[in-house]
Motif scaffolding. Structure first.
Motif, PDB file in Angstrom:
ATOM      1  N   UNK A   9      -8.119  -5.973  -2.850  1.00 32.22           N
ATOM      2  CA  UNK A   9      -9.431  -5.990  -3.011  1.00 32.22           C
ATOM      3  C   UNK A   9     -10.386  -5.634  -1.790  1.00 32.22           C
ATOM      4  N   UNK A  10     -11.550  -4.925  -2.325  1.00 33.69           N
ATOM      5  CA  UNK A  10     -12.323  -5.406  -3.591  1.00 33.69           C
ATOM      6  C   UNK A  10     -11.805  -4.491  -4.805  1.00 33.69           C
ATOM      7  N   UNK A  11     -10.929  -3.573  -4.686  1.00 34.79           N
ATOM      8  CA  UNK A  11     -10.466  -2.831  -5.781  1.00 34.79           C
ATOM      9  C   UNK A  11      -9.532  -3.662  -6.831  1.00 34.79           C
ATOM     10  N   UNK A  12      -9.141  -2.794  -7.896  1.00 30.83           N
ATOM     11  CA  UNK A  12      -8.414  -3.462  -9.024  1.00 30.83           C
ATOM     12  C   UNK A  12      -6.907  -3.151  -8.290  1.00 30.83           C
ATOM     13  N   UNK A  68     -18.647   2.104  -2.782  1.00 31.27           N
ATOM     14  CA  UNK A  68     -17.508   1.517  -1.773  1.00 31.27           C
ATOM     15  C   UNK A  68     -16.612   2.624  -1.603  1.00 31.27           C
ATOM     16  N   UNK A 102       0.913  -1.207   0.006  1.00 33.04           N
ATOM     17  CA  UNK A 102       0.034  -0.077  -0.041  1.00 33.04           C
ATOM     18  C   UNK A 102       0.662   1.175  -0.153  1.00 33.04           C
ATOM     19  N   UNK A 103       2.035   1.261   0.596  1.00 35.55           N
ATOM     20  CA  UNK A 103       2.981   2.369   0.417  1.00 35.55           C
ATOM     21  C   UNK A 103       3.483   2.457  -0.926  1.00 35.55           C
ATOM     22  N   UNK A 111      -5.601  -3.244   7.634  1.00 34.00           N
ATOM     23  CA  UNK A 111      -7.075  -3.414   7.593  1.00 34.00           C
ATOM     24  C   UNK A 111      -7.530  -2.296   6.509  1.00 34.00           C
ATOM     25  N   UNK A 112      -8.982  -2.435   6.320  1.00 35.44           N
ATOM     26  CA  UNK A 112      -9.755  -1.313   5.381  1.00 35.44           C
ATOM     27  C   UNK A 112     -10.752  -0.929   6.283  1.00 35.44           C
ATOM     28  N   UNK A 119      -7.710   2.238   3.518  1.00 30.79           N
ATOM     29  CA  UNK A 119      -6.487   1.113   3.698  1.00 30.79           C
ATOM     30  C   UNK A 119      -5.430   1.623   4.608  1.00 30.79           C
ATOM     31  N   UNK A 120      -4.786   0.948   5.377  1.00 30.50           N
ATOM     32  CA  UNK A 120      -3.540   1.298   6.008  1.00 30.50           C
ATOM     33  C   UNK A 120      -3.512   0.227   7.347  1.00 30.50           C
ATOM     34  N   UNK A 128      -3.299   5.017   4.216  1.00 29.86           N
ATOM     35  CA  UNK A 128      -2.326   4.811   3.149  1.00 29.86           C
ATOM     36  C   UNK A 128      -2.655   4.917   1.733  1.00 29.86           C
ATOM     37  N   UNK A 129      -3.768   4.639   1.495  1.00 31.72           N
ATOM     38  CA  UNK A 129      -4.535   4.399   0.383  1.00 31.72           C
ATOM     39  C   UNK A 129      -5.990   4.382   0.438  1.00 31.72           C
ATOM     40  N   UNK A 151     -13.298   0.900  -5.714  1.00 34.86           N
ATOM     41  CA  UNK A 151     -13.510   0.124  -6.868  1.00 34.86           C
ATOM     42  C   UNK A 151     -14.347   0.675  -8.113  1.00 34.86           C
ATOM     43  N   UNK A 162      -4.544   9.900   1.710  1.00 39.25           N
ATOM     44  CA  UNK A 162      -3.383   9.410   2.143  1.00 39.25           C
ATOM     45  C   UNK A 162      -2.854  10.464   3.008  1.00 39.25           C
ATOM     46  N   UNK A 199     -20.219  -2.102  -6.757  1.00 38.79           N
ATOM     47  CA  UNK A 199     -19.618  -1.395  -5.606  1.00 38.79           C
ATOM     48  C   UNK A 199     -19.291   0.066  -5.788  1.00 38.79           C
ATOM     49  N   UNK A 249       0.480   4.272  -2.657  1.00 38.46           N
ATOM     50  CA  UNK A 249       0.005   5.682  -2.272  1.00 38.46           C
ATOM     51  C   UNK A 249       1.290   6.489  -2.985  1.00 38.46           C
ATOM     52  N   UNK A 280     -12.731  -4.222   7.649  1.00 35.63           N
ATOM     53  CA  UNK A 280     -12.558  -5.341   6.867  1.00 35.63           C
ATOM     54  C   UNK A 280     -10.942  -5.936   6.762  1.00 35.63           C
ATOM     55  N   UNK A 298     -11.222  -8.909   2.819  1.00 40.50           N
ATOM     56  CA  UNK A 298     -12.666  -8.869   2.322  1.00 40.50           C
ATOM     57  C   UNK A 298     -13.549  -9.590   3.446  1.00 40.50           C
ATOM     58  N   UNK A 356      -9.054   2.860  -1.147  1.00 42.03           N
ATOM     59  CA  UNK A 356      -9.873   1.887  -2.161  1.00 42.03           C
ATOM     60  C   UNK A 356     -11.166   2.041  -2.574  1.00 42.03           C
TER      61      UNK A 356
END
Lengths: 302, 412
Positions: free
Chosen positions: A52-55, B237, A21-22, B285-286, B241-242, B224-225, B229, B297, B234, A25, B270, B273, B227
């Protein structure tokens, strides 16, 4: 033990997801180098957990030397299709023709060193700023020195004397245009950790990782799969043996080990009792000199 | 099974690489081909004596010079524990690489040559251990074979070190007499050192209690990021994420997003998933929130009942790692977990003399010096002091033009 405790594989998994993820990001155009070997298959599995669930925020990229095991290529294509992610394949064959490179000669003509040219061209073609790889620090003494985020100059070169300090879990991915980072999510995993994780997560692998019968050439006590690229001499002895692979590289530079292990539990049992390291037992290219891997890395190899 | 991460420190020629080689060799964690390679290389040196240091010095330049330049990571395990060793260089010039290895360590082994006692590098490394709050310290007094296995010499060094350890407030310090070269008290008890009735080094490493270095009270989650989709099914959604850097998060917890200060509640968590009711550090986790808020971020999601500080003026202890000196009023980028922000150095308070531990006035800061600074950030930074919560109080300094990491900072 408190219920807020992760066992060692869970700790390693979480660390690897964090690194993925770094990369996502911090970089504009990352790529995941994917060969179809167990380490890069593990990377794909971890990337699924990270995104997931992302690409995936990156394509899978394979630098195909043309000397790969057919079983592995088939597995590679299937996996990419099954997870619905983009796979880019670039061939060393094409680079050889385009650049007029000299084909390696000898009994076992490995194109391993030539891969670097194709890799660097591919990085340039797609303007990748970060390539994620399955390198592990336990593999080899030069790899043991590698940072998690390893900066390479515009020529893809690694300078071991100028590595950035890397503190805590804070990764500095800032680079200038033309430079790249190689990122290694499973740096801190050992061979055995990878196998234990594959067992725990029930990850599918190409068939060549399990015992099967194969025609092999006994070369300096290493068993090389017979294939169209091997140039036999009169004195060479080719036999049929029960073998499996510990690592998957080119057919011409990766040796098989004698084995009866047909499932993951048996493979792990054999690895626990083995007296030889993964690379020592199976990689012919590391033997060429004391600093073979370091020299390849300085030139832009993984 | 758990993992102990440790680092070996000490000056050049104190025997760090030999110690690690010995630890791997005597605990049967070296494989035949690796040993053969060392045997081959040893033939050209030391009249053929097996040189275990060659196991870790992996770079051409290191073998040429017989010194360690950069951290090598080594892995071994016993039935009791897995170990990750950071074999760090001892040379002053490479102190930044030593700090790299130390920042993730649960334990530090400080090697002292029994013939020399405490020297400047011992002090420097001990100060770093203290600043980084490394929870366990082993002082391995080495080369006792060269001083007739003298108990007096061991005790003198131990007394000297204890005084310094107290001054530096080092935690859990133990002293072990060893000879790395001969393997005394590394894995096997030494007959030459029969006056010592403590544990061997490996025994200690296997049994030292890993004080949970993960804080489960203060909940901190650096984003971090994001998500998204954006597929049909979704469509809405939006997951953050981190890796939870400390604390525990539960569905329904009230949270604050920093630095904006927006409040919301956790609607779901999550992992791979799967929805879970709670998650804890260091899980990746998310998180999902009840409200549609602007988060990206670099933001920090914390529980509303225990906020970090949010300020623009910071006091920071810094180990300077840049080749170019740091000067007052110069600008840098700093990174705290996933947040990056510009800073200007307002003032250099003092430099720490590594020999006397005295505070000295200085105009500029050179490579490997330890200083206290005041700085101002371009935007408010949400942080904790390193002493309270190391996972949210450590920052790196990044040079704005070269992008190189030039400093390790501990927010006060």
């Amino acid at each position: 033990m408190s219920k807020y405790h992760l066992d060692y594989l869970e700790q390693l998994e979480s660390e690897a997801i964090h690194i993925f993820r770094e990369v996502a990001g911090q970089f504009e155009r990352p790529a995941l180098l994917f060969s179809g070997g167990k380490d890069s298959i593990t990377l794909v599995h971890l990337a699924l957990k990270a995104f997931r669930p992302g690409k995936f925020p990156f394509p899978l990229v394979h630098i195909d030397t043309g000397h790969n095991f057919p079983e592995v290529l088939e597995f590679r294509d299937q996996l990419a299709e099954q997870i619905g992610e983009k796979l880019i394949v670039r061939k060393v064959e094409d680079t050889i023709k385009e650049k007029g490179l000299r084909e390696p000669k000898g009994k076992l003509p490995s194109r391993n060193a030539l891969q670097t040219f194709t890799l660097l061209d591919t990085i340039e073609e797609f303007e990748f700023d970060c390539c994620i790889g399955g390198g592990r620090r336990d593999e080899e003494k030069a790899r043991a020195k590698e940072r998690i985020f390893s900066v390479r100059d515009d020529f893809g070169q690694w300078d071991p004397k100028l590595q950035r300090p890397e503190l805590w879990n804070t990764y500095n991915g800032k680079i200038h245009k033309g430079e790249q980072v190689r990122a290694f999510p499973i740096s801190n995993w050992t061979e055995l950790d990878v196998w234990n994780y594959i067992l725990k997560e029930n990850i599918q692998l190409p068939s060549i990782y399990f015992s099967h019968e194969r025609e092999v050439l006994n070369f300096d006590n290493q068993f090389i799969a017979m294939n169209e690229f091997v140039n036999l001499d009169e004195n060479d002895v080719v036999t049929k043996e029960k073998v499996r692979y510990r690592t998957v590289g080119d057919m011409t530079c990766t040796a098989a080990v004698l084995s009866e292990a047909t499932n993951l539990e048996q493979v792990i049992a054999e690895i626990i009792t083995t007296k030889t390291s993964e690379r020592g037992e199976t990689r012919i290219d590391d033997r060429t000199s004391e600093a073979a891997m370091e020299d390849r890395k300085k030139a832009g190899y993984f | 099974m758990d993992i102990l991460r440790f680092i070996t420190a000490g000056s050049v020629d104190d025997g760090k690489s030999t110690l690690i080689g010995r630890l791997l060799y005597d605990s049967k964690n070296i494989l035949i081909d690796q040993l053969e390679a060392v045997e081959r290389a040893s033939k050209f040196k030391n009249d053929g004596e097996l040189d275990l240091a060659l196991l870790t010095d992996g770079l051409r330049a290191e073998r040429e010079q017989g010194i360690t330049i950069d951290v090598a990571y080594k892995y071994f395990s016993t039935p009791k524990r897995k170990f990750i060793i950071a074999d760090a260089p001892g040379h002053v010039q490479y102190t930044r690489n030593m700090i790299t290895g130390a920042s993730n360590s649960d334990l530090i082994i400080i090697l002292i040559d029994a013939r020399n006692g405490i020297i400047e590098q011992t002090k420097r490394h001990s100060i770093i251990a203290s600043l980084l709050n490394i929870p366990n310290v082993v002082v391995a007094i080495n080369k006792l074979d060269l001083v007739n296995y003298s108990e007096d010499i061991f005790n003198n060094i131990k007394n000297d070190y204890s005084k310094m350890a107290e001054q530096l407030s080092l935690n859990n310090v133990v002293y072990i007499p060893i000879s790395a070269l001969d393997g005394d008290n590394i894995v096997d008890k030494s007959e030459n050192l029969n006056w010592y009735d403590g544990k061997t080094l490996l025994d200690y490493l296997e049994s030292v209690e890993l004080e949970n270095n993960i804080n489960l009270d203060k909940a901190r989650f650096p984003v971090q990021y994001v998500i998204r989709p954006q597929t049909e099914e979704l469509h809405d959604y939006r997951g953050y994420a981190g890796k939870i850097s400390s604390g525990i998060y539960k569905v329904g917890d009230s949270v604050t997003i920093l630095p904006s200060g927006t409040e919301s509640k956790i609607s779901s968590i999550e992992i791979n998933q799967q929805k879970v009711e709670e998650a804890f550090a260091p899980q990746s986790v998310i998180l999902h929130l009840e409200d549609d808020v602007d988060i990206s971020r670099g933001d920090l999601i914390v529980k509303s009942d225990d906020l970090p500080k949010i300020e623009q003026e910071l006091e920071v202890l810094v180990c300077w790692m840049g080749d170019k000196p740091l000067k007052s009023s110069s600008k840098y980028l700093i990174q705290n977990n996933t947040t990056q922000v510009k800073v200007v150095i307002k003032e250099i308070d003092y430099k720490l003399d590594v020999n006397t531990l005295e505070k000295q006035e200085v105009e500029q800061v050179s490579l490997n010096e330890i200083v206290k600074l005041k700085l101002k950030t371009a935007k408010p930074l949400a942080y904790d002091s390193y002493k309270d919560l190391a996972s949210n109080g450590g920052i790196i300094f990044i040079d704005e033009s070269s992008f190189v990491t030039v400093g390790a900072g501990l927010i006060q």
